[in-house]
Scaffold this motif. Structure first.
Motif, PDB file in Angstrom:
ATOM      1  N   GLN A  43       0.838  -1.201   0.000  1.00 16.84           N
ATOM      2  CA  GLN A  43       0.000   0.000   0.000  1.00 16.84           C
ATOM      3  C   GLN A  43       0.877   1.256   0.000  1.00 16.84           C
ATOM      4  O   GLN A  43       0.614   2.199  -0.748  1.00 16.84           O
ATOM      5  N   MET A  44       1.930   1.269   0.811  1.00 18.82           N
ATOM      6  CA  MET A  44       2.842   2.415   0.840  1.00 18.82           C
ATOM      7  C   MET A  44       3.507   2.596  -0.517  1.00 18.82           C
ATOM      8  O   MET A  44       3.621   3.718  -1.011  1.00 18.82           O
ATOM      9  N   ARG A  45       3.939   1.493  -1.126  1.00 19.98           N
ATOM     10  CA  ARG A  45       4.590   1.563  -2.434  1.00 19.98           C
ATOM     11  C   ARG A  45       3.655   2.176  -3.470  1.00 19.98           C
ATOM     12  O   ARG A  45       4.034   3.085  -4.203  1.00 19.98           O
ATOM     13  N   ARG A  46       2.412   1.714  -3.506  1.00 20.90           N
ATOM     14  CA  ARG A  46       1.433   2.252  -4.468  1.00 20.90           C
ATOM     15  C   ARG A  46       1.191   3.741  -4.242  1.00 20.90           C
ATOM     16  O   ARG A  46       1.138   4.526  -5.185  1.00 20.90           O
ATOM     17  N   GLU A  47       1.050   4.144  -2.979  1.00 20.14           N
ATOM     18  CA  GLU A  47       0.791   5.550  -2.676  1.00 20.14           C
ATOM     19  C   GLU A  47       1.990   6.434  -3.016  1.00 20.14           C
ATOM     20  O   GLU A  47       1.824   7.548  -3.518  1.00 20.14           O
ATOM     21  N   ILE A  48       3.195   5.958  -2.741  1.00 24.41           N
ATOM     22  CA  ILE A  48       4.402   6.724  -3.085  1.00 24.41           C
ATOM     23  C   ILE A  48       4.479   6.914  -4.595  1.00 24.41           C
ATOM     24  O   ILE A  48       4.708   8.019  -5.087  1.00 24.41           O
ATOM     25  N   LEU A  49       4.270   5.829  -5.349  1.00 26.64           N
ATOM     26  CA  LEU A  49       4.299   5.918  -6.812  1.00 26.64           C
ATOM     27  C   LEU A  49       3.227   6.871  -7.326  1.00 26.64           C
ATOM     28  O   LEU A  49       3.465   7.661  -8.241  1.00 26.64           O
ATOM     29  N   GLU A  50       2.051   6.812  -6.722  1.00 20.63           N
ATOM     30  CA  GLU A  50       0.939   7.678  -7.129  1.00 20.63           C
ATOM     31  C   GLU A  50       1.282   9.151  -6.938  1.00 20.63           C
ATOM     32  O   GLU A  50       1.058   9.973  -7.833  1.00 20.63           O
ATOM     33  N   VAL A  51       1.853   9.496  -5.789  1.00 22.54           N
ATOM     34  CA  VAL A  51       2.183  10.896  -5.490  1.00 22.54           C
ATOM     35  C   VAL A  51       3.303  11.400  -6.405  1.00 22.54           C
ATOM     36  O   VAL A  51       3.199  12.470  -7.006  1.00 22.54           O
ATOM     37  N   ASN A  53       4.170  10.248  -9.249  1.00 25.34           N
ATOM     38  CA  ASN A  53       3.696  10.223 -10.634  1.00 25.34           C
ATOM     39  C   ASN A  53       2.876  11.467 -10.994  1.00 25.34           C
ATOM     40  O   ASN A  53       2.681  11.765 -12.162  1.00 25.34           O
ATOM     41  N   ARG A  54       2.419  12.209 -10.002  1.00 23.00           N
ATOM     42  CA  ARG A  54       1.710  13.474 -10.275  1.00 23.00           C
ATOM     43  C   ARG A  54       2.651  14.517 -10.868  1.00 23.00           C
ATOM     44  O   ARG A  54       2.241  15.402 -11.595  1.00 23.00           O
ATOM     45  N   TYR A  55       3.917  14.431 -10.524  1.00 25.89           N
ATOM     46  CA  TYR A  55       4.887  15.450 -10.904  1.00 25.89           C
ATOM     47  C   TYR A  55       5.822  15.030 -12.035  1.00 25.89           C
ATOM     48  O   TYR A  55       6.276  15.871 -12.797  1.00 25.89           O
ATOM     49  N   VAL A  56       6.132  13.742 -12.098  1.00 24.22           N
ATOM     50  CA  VAL A  56       7.014  13.232 -13.140  1.00 24.22           C
ATOM     51  C   VAL A  56       6.443  11.930 -13.688  1.00 24.22           C
ATOM     52  O   VAL A  56       5.731  11.219 -12.993  1.00 24.22           O
ATOM     53  N   GLU A  57       6.766  11.646 -14.945  1.00 25.73           N
ATOM     54  CA  GLU A  57       6.366  10.376 -15.534  1.00 25.73           C
ATOM     55  C   GLU A  57       7.413   9.331 -15.150  1.00 25.73           C
ATOM     56  O   GLU A  57       8.600   9.508 -15.410  1.00 25.73           O
ATOM     57  N   LEU A  58       6.957   8.253 -14.515  1.00 26.22           N
ATOM     58  CA  LEU A  58       7.865   7.231 -14.015  1.00 26.22           C
ATOM     59  C   LEU A  58       7.885   6.008 -14.920  1.00 26.22           C
ATOM     60  O   LEU A  58       6.907   5.704 -15.597  1.00 26.22           O
ATOM     61  N   ASP A  59       9.004   5.307 -14.890  1.00 26.66           N
ATOM     62  CA  ASP A  59       9.091   3.989 -15.498  1.00 26.66           C
ATOM     63  C   ASP A  59       8.675   3.008 -14.409  1.00 26.66           C
ATOM     64  O   ASP A  59       9.486   2.604 -13.579  1.00 26.66           O
ATOM     65  N   LEU A  60       7.392   2.647 -14.374  1.00 26.51           N
ATOM     66  CA  LEU A  60       6.854   1.847 -13.286  1.00 26.51           C
ATOM     67  C   LEU A  60       7.429   0.434 -13.263  1.00 26.51           C
ATOM     68  O   LEU A  60       7.478  -0.203 -12.210  1.00 26.51           O
ATOM     69  N   GLU A  61       7.878  -0.068 -14.396  1.00 32.30           N
ATOM     70  CA  GLU A  61       8.462  -1.406 -14.438  1.00 32.30           C
ATOM     71  C   GLU A  61       9.822  -1.424 -13.730  1.00 32.30           C
ATOM     72  O   GLU A  61      10.196  -2.423 -13.133  1.00 32.30           O
ATOM     73  N   GLY A  62      10.555  -0.332 -13.809  1.00 29.67           N
ATOM     74  CA  GLY A  62      11.891  -0.287 -13.226  1.00 29.67           C
ATOM     75  C   GLY A  62      11.918   0.225 -11.809  1.00 29.67           C
ATOM     76  O   GLY A  62      12.959   0.216 -11.166  1.00 29.67           O
ATOM     77  N   GLY A  63      10.799   0.689 -11.291  1.00 31.61           N
ATOM     78  CA  GLY A  63      10.763   1.270  -9.960  1.00 31.61           C
ATOM     79  C   GLY A  63      10.767   0.231  -8.860  1.00 31.61           C
ATOM     80  O   GLY A  63      10.353  -0.909  -9.046  1.00 31.61           O
ATOM     81  N   ASP A  64      11.252   0.645  -7.696  1.00 31.15           N
ATOM     82  CA  ASP A  64      11.342  -0.266  -6.574  1.00 31.15           C
ATOM     83  C   ASP A  64      11.304   0.542  -5.284  1.00 31.15           C
ATOM     84  O   ASP A  64      11.960   1.573  -5.170  1.00 31.15           O
ATOM     85  N   LEU A  76      13.486   3.629   4.358  1.00 29.76           N
ATOM     86  CA  LEU A  76      12.612   3.327   3.233  1.00 29.76           C
ATOM     87  C   LEU A  76      13.256   3.966   2.013  1.00 29.76           C
ATOM     88  O   LEU A  76      13.461   5.178   1.971  1.00 29.76           O
ATOM     89  N   VAL A  77      13.612   3.149   1.030  1.00 31.97           N
ATOM     90  CA  VAL A  77      14.347   3.625  -0.137  1.00 31.97           C
ATOM     91  C   VAL A  77      13.476   3.448  -1.371  1.00 31.97           C
ATOM     92  O   VAL A  77      13.001   2.349  -1.648  1.00 31.97           O
ATOM     93  N   ALA A  78      13.271   4.541  -2.098  1.00 27.62           N
ATOM     94  CA  ALA A  78      12.500   4.503  -3.333  1.00 27.62           C
ATOM     95  C   ALA A  78      13.433   4.762  -4.503  1.00 27.62           C
ATOM     96  O   ALA A  78      14.004   5.838  -4.623  1.00 27.62           O
ATOM     97  N   ASN A  79      13.594   3.772  -5.358  1.00 26.91           N
ATOM     98  CA  ASN A  79      14.395   3.895  -6.569  1.00 26.91           C
ATOM     99  C   ASN A  79      13.401   3.989  -7.715  1.00 26.91           C
ATOM    100  O   ASN A  79      12.841   2.978  -8.143  1.00 26.91           O
ATOM    101  N   LEU A  80      13.141   5.202  -8.187  1.00 24.19           N
ATOM    102  CA  LEU A  80      12.088   5.447  -9.167  1.00 24.19           C
ATOM    103  C   LEU A  80      12.663   6.079 -10.425  1.00 24.19           C
ATOM    104  O   LEU A  80      12.920   7.281 -10.451  1.00 24.19           O
TER     105      LEU A  80
END
Length: 97
Positions: A43-51, A53-64, A76-80
């Motif tokens: 749930q945290m991962r989805r919410e972080i990606l969602e927020v 993604n509002r500002y930048v277009e992410l490569d969701l396949e490569g994110g972690d 907590l480390v986000a590699n996006l």
């Protein structure tokens, strides 16, 4: 990801089993110390990606998004990987007259 890890990944080199085992153990320790269950982490991962993604277009396949432990600190480390900044969030600069 360190420079060495990126080069090894680009060249198709495999990590030593000891390195892989150490990374997995650190991941298990981080999850145990943080006391976060897998559903909450997802749930945290989805919410972080969602927020983000509002500002930048992410490569969701490569994110972690992971927990990492070094000594006694857990992070907590986000590699996006960012594809581009979204045009609709750039500040508008007034035209010079």
């Amino acid at each position: 990801m360190t420079l060495r890890e990126m080069i090894d990944r680009l060249l198709g080199r495999q990590q030593a089993s000891a390195t892989t085992a150490k990374h997995r153990l650190q991941l298990v320790l981080a999850h145990d110390r943080s006391d976060l269950n897998p559903d909450l982490m997802e749930q945290m991962r989805r919410e972080i990606l969602e927020v983000v993604n509002r500002y930048v277009e992410l490569d969701l396949e490569g994110g972690d998004v992971t927990l990492e432990t070094e000594e006694r600190a857990t992070a907590l480390v986000a590699n996006l990987p960012i594809r581009r900044v979204r045009d609709d969030v750039l500040p508008q600069v007034p035209a010079v007259q």
